[in-house]
Write a protein that holds these residues in place. Structure first.
Motif, PDB file in Angstrom:
ATOM      1  N   VAL A   1       0.833  -0.876   0.344  1.00 46.63           N
ATOM      2  CA  VAL A   1      -0.340  -0.201  -0.096  1.00 46.63           C
ATOM      3  C   VAL A   1       0.851   1.655  -0.165  1.00 46.63           C
ATOM      4  O   VAL A   1       1.929   1.416   0.485  1.00 46.63           O
ATOM      5  CB  VAL A   1      -0.366  -0.225   1.126  1.00 46.63           C
ATOM      6  CG1 VAL A   1      -2.050   1.314   0.908  1.00 46.63           C
ATOM      7  CG2 VAL A   1      -1.704  -1.584   1.128  1.00 46.63           C
TER       8      VAL A   1
ATOM      9  N   THR B   1       1.938   4.656   1.181  1.00 43.81           N
ATOM     10  CA  THR B   1       2.041   5.656   2.357  1.00 43.81           C
ATOM     11  C   THR B   1       1.798   6.475   2.058  1.00 43.81           C
ATOM     12  O   THR B   1       2.064   7.273   2.824  1.00 43.81           O
ATOM     13  CB  THR B   1       2.329   4.999   3.147  1.00 43.81           C
ATOM     14  OG1 THR B   1       3.260   4.291   2.980  1.00 43.81           O
ATOM     15  CG2 THR B   1       1.589   3.583   3.932  1.00 43.81           C
ATOM     16  N   GLU B   2       3.172   6.948   1.437  1.00 39.39           N
ATOM     17  CA  GLU B   2       3.486   8.275   1.014  1.00 39.39           C
ATOM     18  C   GLU B   2       4.734   8.753  -0.648  1.00 39.39           C
ATOM     19  O   GLU B   2       4.957   7.710  -0.717  1.00 39.39           O
ATOM     20  CB  GLU B   2       4.560   8.513   2.204  1.00 39.39           C
ATOM     21  CG  GLU B   2       5.745   9.698   2.307  1.00 39.39           C
ATOM     22  CD  GLU B   2       6.873   9.831   3.726  1.00 39.39           C
ATOM     23  OE1 GLU B   2       7.402  11.198   3.591  1.00 39.39           O
ATOM     24  OE2 GLU B   2       6.603   9.377   4.380  1.00 39.39           O
TER      25      GLU B   2
END
Length: 255
Positions: free
Chosen positions: A26, A28-29
């Motif tokens: 996933v 995330t940043e």
């Protein structure tokens, strides 16, 4: 007892299966930084060696002399027409006209471009293909639209109110001292409001650039696929010496 053992084994197996299952990554940043393109960057030798022959050939073509300008040619040396604007409009009329004629059987009556589209001066001295890229860095092509007389009058009204030397060729507009129309001639003939005129311009202007809304009234549309920049290069090559002047194609009387 055997049943309980089987149940325990099944539970352990299922637990191990789900615990070992790979989860989807996933995001995330997202982070980044600006890297300035300058001479402080270290060149990669292998890339430099690969690119050098192509860059040298392009520079050779762009910097080869194709014409000569006896004096500076700019878009700021006249009130309602300038040397740079007249040069560009004349080039379009002369070189795009035959293409339009061959495709439609009709003649190109006049040309209107935009003052802001001229992005550089032509300095006195040798003129190269690179000069054309500096004057016209955009990928604009010449299109020809058919306009009735009422749209032409709207165009003239636009030019009067704009008070800018937009490039013109093939049309003459003479204003009285009070900015009313004295004379309109197209290809040397008196303007006929009932006639359809074929106007060469850029695809940028036809699509709404510079708020030239009179182009919305176009009756016909022909794409020449001829870049204005390429027209300039071809015109320079053809003429050898370029020495445009300001003239009476768009003027205001002082009496």
């Amino acid at each position: 007892m055997i049943l309980k053992i089987k149940q325990i084994v099944i539970i352990i197996t299922i637990t191990c299966f789900f615990s070992c299952k790979q989860e989807k990554p996933v995001l995330t940043e997202i982070s980044g930084k600006q890297i300035a393109v300058s001479d402080t960057l270290i060149a990669t030798d292998s890339i430099e060696a690969f690119v050098a022959p192509y860059r040298n050939r392009i520079n050779e073509i762009l910097d080869s002399t194709i014409a000569y300008a006896p004096k500076d040619i700019t878009k700021n040396d006249g009130i309602l027409n300038t040397t740079a604007g007249n040069l560009m409009a004349d080039a379009v009329l002369e070189l795009a006209g035959p293409i339009f004629k061959s495709r439609t059987g009709s003649s190109l009556d006049f040309v209107l471009l935009n003052h802001g589209g001229i992005r550089s001066i032509i300095s006195a001295g040798n003129v190269s293909a690179r000069t054309a890229y500096e004057i016209m860095p955009f990928e604009n092509t010449i299109v020809v639209v058919g306009l009735k007389g009422d749209a032409i009058l709207e165009m003239v009204d636009y030019l009067i109110k704009a008070k800018r030397p937009h490039p013109l060729a093939g049309i003459q507009i003479i204003l009285n001292k009070d900015d009313t129309i004295n004379t309109i001639k197209i290809q040397g003939e008196d303007f006929d409001e009932n006639k359809t005129y074929y106007v060469g311009t850029s695809n940028y202007l036809v699509n709404g650039g510079d708020r030239m809304d009179f182009f919305k009234k176009k009756l016909t549309f022909t794409e020449t696929d001829y870049l204005i920049r390429n027209i300039m290069i071809d015109y320079f090559t053809k003429k050898n010496t370029i020495a445009p002047i300001t003239d009476d194609r768009f003027i205001k009387l002082d009496y």
